[in-house]
Design a protein around this motif. Sequence first.
Motif, PDB file in Angstrom:
ATOM      1  N   SER B  32       0.871  -1.163   0.000  1.00  0.00           N
ATOM      2  CA  SER B  32       0.000   0.000   0.000  1.00  0.00           C
ATOM      3  C   SER B  32       0.913   1.220   0.000  1.00  0.00           C
ATOM      4  N   SER B  94       3.586   0.727   2.944  1.00  0.00           N
ATOM      5  CA  SER B  94       3.275  -0.215   4.017  1.00  0.00           C
ATOM      6  C   SER B  94       2.917  -1.566   3.411  1.00  0.00           C
ATOM      7  N   ASP B  95       2.982  -2.568   4.267  1.00  0.00           N
ATOM      8  CA  ASP B  95       2.945  -3.949   3.810  1.00  0.00           C
ATOM      9  C   ASP B  95       2.097  -4.737   4.793  1.00  0.00           C
ATOM     10  N   TYR B  96       0.988  -5.283   4.336  1.00  0.00           N
ATOM     11  CA  TYR B  96       0.083  -6.027   5.212  1.00  0.00           C
ATOM     12  C   TYR B  96       0.752  -7.274   5.785  1.00  0.00           C
ATOM     13  N   ASN B  99       3.167  -6.145   8.384  1.00  0.00           N
ATOM     14  CA  ASN B  99       2.644  -5.076   9.222  1.00  0.00           C
ATOM     15  C   ASN B  99       3.732  -4.059   9.523  1.00  0.00           C
ATOM     16  N   MET B 101       5.600  -0.252   8.149  1.00  0.00           N
ATOM     17  CA  MET B 101       5.334   1.001   7.444  1.00  0.00           C
ATOM     18  C   MET B 101       6.599   1.828   7.443  1.00  0.00           C
TER      19      MET B 101
END
Lengths: 115, 113
Positions: B32, B94-96, B99, B101
């Motif tokens: 994201s 950011s990266d799911y 988690n 950022m």
Amino acid sequence: DTEVTQTPKHLVMGMTNKKSLKCEQHMGHRAMYWYKQKAKKPPELMFVYSYEKLSINESVPSRFSPECPNSSLLNLHLHALQPEDSALYLCASSQTSGELTDTQYFGPGTRLTVL
Amino acid sequence: AQSVTQLDSHVSVSEGTPVLLRCNYSSSYSPSLFWYVQHPNKGLQLLLKYTSAATLVKGINGFEAEFKKSETSFHLTKPSAHMSDAAEYFCVVSDYNNNDMRFGAGTRLTVKP
């Protein structure tokens, strides 16, 4: 209400003082965040609360103590700070669970000066 | 680990001319990507967000950004700068899955009359 509010706007404290920063949101968000921002630098994440529980602590010194009394309110208790802790402290909230891919809504910040 | 690089620390444009703020990222997963703006002594405001839908993302105040996976870029543009656009701009990845950022170092935009 689409605002995150922070009080006070400015705070000057000595190294032996105890003070608190307050953050409030009434958007029904379930995650809240504290950031520290030094001049001309990006914000650095300090803490994340998700559903009123601390979910992320980015190795912040214990002289910073967060508290989330309810889903709308976030405090940052300060004790025995150092001059290098002087910075803009930003609060943010996001709608869901504190996943860092969520959109965050920021307050205007508290400008802290430690003498 | 993911990272984000804002290629210019300072951009200066004249009022009415186009704005280009450059951002490159690296991420192991589908990221994201966000652009936030910060006016002096204020908090951050979201301009726009990319989340794997349309690659051209339109934001507030006439800003838009294009996600280019092959170039790992997410540059912010505006056709015509206004004096009120003068501010600091942060690109965020950011990266799911992790988690995590990361903020870019920021680009200061100056708009000359």
